[in-house]
Scaffold this active site. Structure first.
Site, mmCIF file in Angstrom:
data_model
loop_
_atom_site.group_PDB
_atom_site.id
_atom_site.type_symbol
_atom_site.label_atom_id
_atom_site.label_comp_id
_atom_site.label_asym_id
_atom_site.label_seq_id
_atom_site.Cartn_x
_atom_site.Cartn_y
_atom_site.Cartn_z
ATOM 1 N N ARG A 85 0.837 -1.199 0.000
ATOM 2 C CA ARG A 85 0.000 0.000 0.000
ATOM 3 C C ARG A 85 0.873 1.249 0.000
ATOM 4 N NH1 ARG A 85 -1.839 0.674 4.342
ATOM 5 N NH2 ARG A 85 -1.168 -1.192 5.456
ATOM 6 N N TYR A 224 -1.518 -3.447 -6.933
ATOM 7 C CA TYR A 224 -1.383 -4.172 -5.666
ATOM 8 C C TYR A 224 -2.698 -4.171 -4.875
ATOM 9 C CZ TYR A 224 -0.413 -5.223 -0.860
ATOM 10 O OH TYR A 224 -0.503 -5.773 0.406
ATOM 11 N N GLY A 226 -4.163 -3.883 -1.735
ATOM 12 C CA GLY A 226 -4.726 -2.818 -0.903
ATOM 13 C C GLY A 226 -4.939 -1.508 -1.646
ATOM 14 N N LYS A 233 -9.734 -2.161 1.464
ATOM 15 C CA LYS A 233 -9.405 -1.046 2.364
ATOM 16 C C LYS A 233 -10.161 0.225 1.996
ATOM 17 C CE LYS A 233 -6.492 -3.756 4.290
ATOM 18 N NZ LYS A 233 -6.535 -4.236 5.655
ATOM 19 N N HIS A 253 -10.663 -2.658 11.241
ATOM 20 C CA HIS A 253 -9.589 -3.530 10.733
ATOM 21 C C HIS A 253 -9.448 -4.696 11.718
ATOM 22 C CE1 HIS A 253 -5.119 -3.649 9.213
ATOM 23 N NE2 HIS A 253 -5.887 -4.457 8.521
ATOM 24 N N SER A 275 -1.515 -3.963 10.228
ATOM 25 C CA SER A 275 -1.193 -4.819 9.085
ATOM 26 C C SER A 275 0.023 -5.699 9.392
ATOM 27 C CB SER A 275 -0.899 -3.954 7.856
ATOM 28 O OG SER A 275 -2.038 -3.174 7.564
ATOM 29 N N CYS A 277 0.387 -8.060 11.579
ATOM 30 C CA CYS A 277 0.643 -8.250 13.008
ATOM 31 C C CYS A 277 -0.155 -9.406 13.601
ATOM 32 C CB CYS A 277 0.383 -6.964 13.773
ATOM 33 S SG CYS A 277 1.621 -5.702 13.446
ATOM 34 N N THR A 280 -4.648 -12.710 10.511
ATOM 35 C CA THR A 280 -4.948 -13.946 9.799
ATOM 36 C C THR A 280 -4.582 -15.142 10.673
ATOM 37 O OG1 THR A 280 -4.556 -12.824 7.709
ATOM 38 C CG2 THR A 280 -4.529 -15.234 7.672
ATOM 39 N N ASP A 300 -9.718 -9.906 8.389
ATOM 40 C CA ASP A 300 -9.134 -8.575 8.163
ATOM 41 C C ASP A 300 -10.083 -7.418 8.468
ATOM 42 O OD1 ASP A 300 -6.737 -7.152 7.248
ATOM 43 O OD2 ASP A 300 -7.932 -6.511 5.529
ATOM 44 N N ARG A 392 1.707 -12.213 -0.869
ATOM 45 C CA ARG A 392 0.348 -12.492 -0.373
ATOM 46 C C ARG A 392 -0.286 -13.664 -1.117
ATOM 47 N NH1 ARG A 392 -2.009 -8.842 3.770
ATOM 48 N NH2 ARG A 392 -0.294 -7.388 4.115
ATOM 49 N N GLY A 519 -0.643 -21.027 17.996
ATOM 50 C CA GLY A 519 -1.629 -21.884 18.668
ATOM 51 C C GLY A 519 -1.684 -21.654 20.178
ATOM 52 N N GLU A 520 -0.526 -21.291 20.753
ATOM 53 C CA GLU A 520 -0.489 -21.084 22.207
ATOM 54 C C GLU A 520 -1.245 -19.818 22.607
ATOM 55 O OE1 GLU A 520 0.304 -23.556 23.674
ATOM 56 O OE2 GLU A 520 2.006 -24.577 22.712
HETATM 57 N N1 LIG Z 1 5.932 -14.116 17.056
HETATM 58 C C1 LIG Z 1 4.694 -14.193 16.558
HETATM 59 N N2 LIG Z 1 4.484 -13.855 15.263
HETATM 60 C C2 LIG Z 1 3.227 -13.915 14.788
HETATM 61 C C3 LIG Z 1 2.134 -14.343 15.598
HETATM 62 N N3 LIG Z 1 1.004 -14.294 14.852
HETATM 63 C C4 LIG Z 1 1.389 -13.845 13.618
HETATM 64 N N4 LIG Z 1 2.721 -13.633 13.571
HETATM 65 C C5 LIG Z 1 3.502 -13.180 12.387
HETATM 66 O O1 LIG Z 1 2.960 -11.958 11.906
HETATM 67 C C6 LIG Z 1 3.059 -11.895 10.487
HETATM 68 C C7 LIG Z 1 1.799 -11.448 9.813
HETATM 69 O O2 LIG Z 1 0.680 -11.975 10.395
HETATM 70 P P1 LIG Z 1 -0.759 -11.984 9.690
HETATM 71 O O3 LIG Z 1 -1.660 -12.823 10.568
HETATM 72 O O4 LIG Z 1 -0.642 -12.437 8.310
HETATM 73 O O5 LIG Z 1 -1.124 -10.432 9.695
HETATM 74 P P2 LIG Z 1 -2.488 -9.647 9.487
HETATM 75 O O6 LIG Z 1 -2.705 -8.893 10.754
HETATM 76 O O7 LIG Z 1 -3.552 -10.570 9.040
HETATM 77 O O8 LIG Z 1 -2.068 -8.614 8.338
HETATM 78 P P3 LIG Z 1 -2.780 -7.818 7.149
HETATM 79 O O9 LIG Z 1 -3.329 -8.824 6.193
HETATM 80 O O10 LIG Z 1 -1.624 -7.049 6.595
HETATM 81 O O11 LIG Z 1 -3.806 -6.893 7.711
HETATM 82 C C8 LIG Z 1 3.512 -13.263 10.009
HETATM 83 O O12 LIG Z 1 4.865 -13.203 9.648
HETATM 84 C C9 LIG Z 1 3.302 -14.135 11.208
HETATM 85 O O13 LIG Z 1 4.190 -15.212 11.227
HETATM 86 C C10 LIG Z 1 2.401 -14.717 16.963
HETATM 87 O O14 LIG Z 1 1.516 -15.085 17.731
HETATM 88 N N5 LIG Z 1 3.692 -14.610 17.382
HETATM 89 O O1 LIG Z 2 -4.600 -4.049 2.140
HETATM 90 C C1 LIG Z 2 -3.657 -4.809 1.909
HETATM 91 O O2 LIG Z 2 -2.955 -4.704 0.928
HETATM 92 C C2 LIG Z 2 -3.408 -5.954 2.820
HETATM 93 C C3 LIG Z 2 -3.820 -5.713 4.199
HETATM 94 O O3 LIG Z 2 -4.682 -6.385 4.737
HETATM 95 C C4 LIG Z 2 -3.196 -4.601 4.931
HETATM 96 O O4 LIG Z 2 -2.266 -3.972 4.447
HETATM 97 O O5 LIG Z 2 -3.648 -4.367 6.076
HETATM 98 MN MN LIG Z 3 -5.248 -5.618 6.727
#
Ligand SMILES: Nc1nc2c(ncn2[C@@H]2O[C@H](COP(=O)(O)OP(=O)(O)OP(=O)(O)O)[C@@H](O)[C@H]2O)c(=O)[nH]1
Ligand SMILES: O=C([O-])CC(=O)C(=O)O
Ligand SMILES: [Mn+2]
Length: 634
Positions: A85, A224, A226, A233, A253, A275, A277, A280, A300, A392, A519-520
């Site tokens: 983005r 791209y 987003g 978005k 979000h 994003s 963090c 997913t 999301d 992605r 998972g934890e």
């Molecule tokens: N250390 C750690 N890393 C995590 C954890 N959950 C997710 N991650 C890492 O965070 C990164 C992105 O996580 P996503 O779940 O894809 O992020 P999102 O919040 O869905 O992101 P957007 O689609 O950009 O909005 C990945 O590299 C994961 O491996 C966690 O519990 N611990």
């Molecule tokens: O919008 C995008 O490209 C992907 C996404 O979920 C974010 O950046 O939060």
């Molecule tokens: Mn997002």
């Protein structure tokens, strides 16, 4: 210019309220300005998807993967400059600058229109213009909204098929007067007669412009996700947040899950993380807590409305996942791995020699040879990542093995817990419960997180990301906080969600994560969801810990205890189930340590941040900040 394939079932003369004409007149006006060679009205059919996919394979936009390994799946390699983005080119064009607020790039609407018209005039020359009618949320649902995206990118059309509900029914509703959000997208790369196309056309001149008052979107220069899948978005967050503010609902979000306890009680949780963090990942949580199950509803975006019963009800307005590939593997997110086993579009991942995909974190050991996301030979140790850090996958939500049977319930699911989180190496505890709705809104307003690869910028830098909505709020962020206070007040005080803050990313002095995560995280989820039983247990049950007999009752089980700290209630000693976890010595204490000096600095920074919003910061939040300082000084 020829106009082909107008959907034949569309009546052209049935309505008399001008709506139909408005939609069609809008499409023709856009075509007059962008000058495509051809117009195609899309219907969302499997046929249409197959046709456009074949076209993209022929053009080199999509590389088919080996159908024996990854049936129905493709790899797209974007232009190396078009991978995330572009927040610096994202604009909120409200009449008043103050309505966009200090966290958005503001432009005066008429001026932006003039400038944009200059940029996009003739932008579709040599290309086909696709008209994509879509619904965010189940078509016709009470929380759903309609849109029409015009685009010259077949990649966008096919991605919209996955991420939204594209159908002729939407055009029929629009023809009968249903409101819709008009959204125009072009890659901004017109073709001169005879000029050959490139696999990923785009332009260095990018605009992602939103007109909240007229609910319009204009995007040019990028393909791209987003920036280009305008249902996501641009509509479902930026425009929808302004609609929600006017109409008393929330566009956030947030992921949404249902978690079911061993006693059979269903809980629904919505969580906002910036994003990349962990949304997913949490949405597809495979619990390590015995007896718990988690179903995915969204990963999301959540649209949430107060229901007639005074509870907050949420839908996932999307139909697919546009998820981060790197870091997704069998050990971290097996559910995502199963989801993308077929019928998936991968963007900017690496290609294996046997026609499959790979990215960092998919397996512990990388393959001996790959073609990287830029199409170059790659071997381990060559010093470049094989996949772009923001690579992605685009995949239908229905393919997710943990998708909830109710994920498309038009009236949504009742939310019990709202969770805010971010990437914080220090200070923020693993989990903390807000003392009140207002305190919870302060937690949301003060989310800070280390910058990720999902947007342009320096990865790792700490930035403020209130409600994980910094790049997505279509109006003044301080008004967003007030709106949250108002929505909270409009809910039944006994049944509204409880608010929590979490942080999976706290590190020790050697820079290692203190918490195993993934998972934890179900251990934290169990603690906070059971805490919400305090609020929903039956009349007269009181708030005391129920006796053993009560434990089997579906409304509860024991409510785990909490101890107050200055920043919120954290699990009392022994209340967070860490059975069988091999945590480092002292890790648990460190995960919950609240350092008053560091938190006073946080409070100072928050004060500074609030100052940028002037008098629009709600008085209740200033009171909450003062109360936090007060608790810190005790
Ligand atoms: N250390 C750690 N890393 C995590 C954890 N959950 C997710 N991650 C890492 O965070 C990164 C992105 O996580 P996503 O779940 O894809 O992020 P999102 O919040 O869905 O992101 P957007 O689609 O950009 O909005 C990945 O590299 C994961 O491996 C966690 O519990 N611990
Ligand atoms: O919008 C995008 O490209 C992907 C996404 O979920 C974010 O950046 O939060
Ligand atoms: Mn997002």
């Amino acid at each position: 210019m020829s106009i082909t394939a107008p959907a034949p079932t569309l009546p052209t003369t049935t309505t008399c309220d001008g709506r139909q004409l408005a939609a069609r007149a809008w499409v023709s006006a856009v075509a007059d300005l962008l000058e495509p060679d051809e117009i195609v009205w899309c219907d969302g059919s499997a046929d249409e998807r197959a046709r456009l996919t074949a076209l993209m394979v022929a053009q080199g936009t999509l590389v088919p993967l080996d159908p024996a390994k990854r049936p129905g799946s493709y790899l797209a390699r974007s232009d190396p400059s078009d991978v995330a983005r572009v927040e610096s080119r994202t604009f909120i064009c409200s009449r008043e600058r103050a309505d966009a607020g200090p966290t958005n790039n503001w432009r005066e609407p008429a001026e932006m229109r003039r400038e944009l018209h200059g940029v996009v005039a003739g932008a579709m020359r040599g290309r086909t213009m696709y008209v994509v009618p879509f619904s965010m949320g189940p078509v016709g649902g009470p929380i759903s909204q309609l849109g029409i995206e015009i685009t010259d990118s077949p990649y966008v059309v096919v991605s919209m098929h996955v991420m939204t509900r594209v159908s002729r029914e939407v055009l029929r509703l629009v023809d009968h007067g249903a409101p819709y959000v008009p959204a125009v997208h072009t890659v901004g790369a017109p073709l001169a007669p005879g000029q050959a196309d490139v696999p990923w056309p785009c332009s260095p001149t990018k605009y992602i412009a939103h007109f909240p008052e007229t609910r319009e979107i204009w995007s040019t220069g990028s393909g791209y996700g987003g920036n280009a899948l305008l249902g996501k978005k641009c509509f479902a967050l930026r425009i929808a947040s302004t609609m929600g503010r006017a109409e008393g609902w929330l566009a956030e979000h947030m992921l949404v899950i249902r978690a079911t306890s061993p006693q059979g009680r269903d809980y629904h949780l919505a969580a906002a993380f910036p994003s990349a963090c962990g949304k997913t990942n949490l949405a597809m949580l495979e619990p390590t807590m015995p007896g718990w199950t988690v179903e995915t509803i969204g990963d999301d975006i959540a649209w949430m409305r107060p229901g007639p019963d005074g509870r907050l009800r949420a839908i996932n307005p999307e139909a697919g996942f546009f998820g981060v590939a790197p870091g997704t593997g069998w050990s971290t997110n097996p559910t995502a791995m199963r989801t993308v086993a077929r019928d998936t579009i991968f963007t900017n991942v690496a290609l294996t020699d046997d026609g499959d995909v790979w990215w960092e974190g998919m397996t512990d050991e990388p393959p001996a040879h790959l073609v990287d996301w830029q199409g170059q030979d790659w071997t381990p140790g060559c010093g470049r990542p094989a996949a772009h850090p923001n690579a992605r996958f685009t995949v239908a939500a229905a393919q997710c093995p943990t998708i909830s049977p109710d994920w498309e319930a038009p009236e949504g699911v009742p939310i019990d817990a709202i969770v805010f989180g971010g990437r914080r190496a220090s200070n923020v505890p693993l989990v903390a419960e807000a003392f009140s709705w207002e305190h919870g809104v302060l937690m949301g307003a003060t989310v800070s997180s280390e910058q990720t690869a999902a947007a342009e910028g320096t990865v790792g830098e700490l930035r403020r990301d209130p409600f994980a909505m910094l790049p997505f709020c279509g109006y003044n962020m301080a008004d967003h906080w007030q709106h949250w206070l108002d929505v909270g007040a409009s809910l039944d005080a006994e049944r509204r969600p409880m608010i929590f803050q979490v942080n999976w990313f706290r590190k020790d002095s050697d820079g290692r994560f203190l918490w195993p995560g993934f998972g934890e995280n179900s251990r934290v989820v169990e603690w906070l969801l059971r805490r919400t039983d305090l609020r929903t247990r039956p009349e007269g049950a009181g708030t005391e810990r129920p006796d053993a007999e009560d434990d089997a009752r579906p409304w509860g089980g024991p409510v785990p205890e909490a101890r107050p700290t200055a920043v919120g209630r954290v699990p009392a000693d022994g209340a967070l189930d860490v059975t069988g976890l091999a945590l480092a010595e002292g890790a648990l204490a460190e995960l919950f340590r609240v350092d008053p000096a560091a938190w006073r600095r946080e409070a100072d920074l928050t004060e500074e941040f609030f100052t940028t919003f002037g008098d629009r910061v709600p008085a209740a939040l200033r009171r909450e900040l003062a109360a936090l300082r007060d608790r810190l000084s005790r």
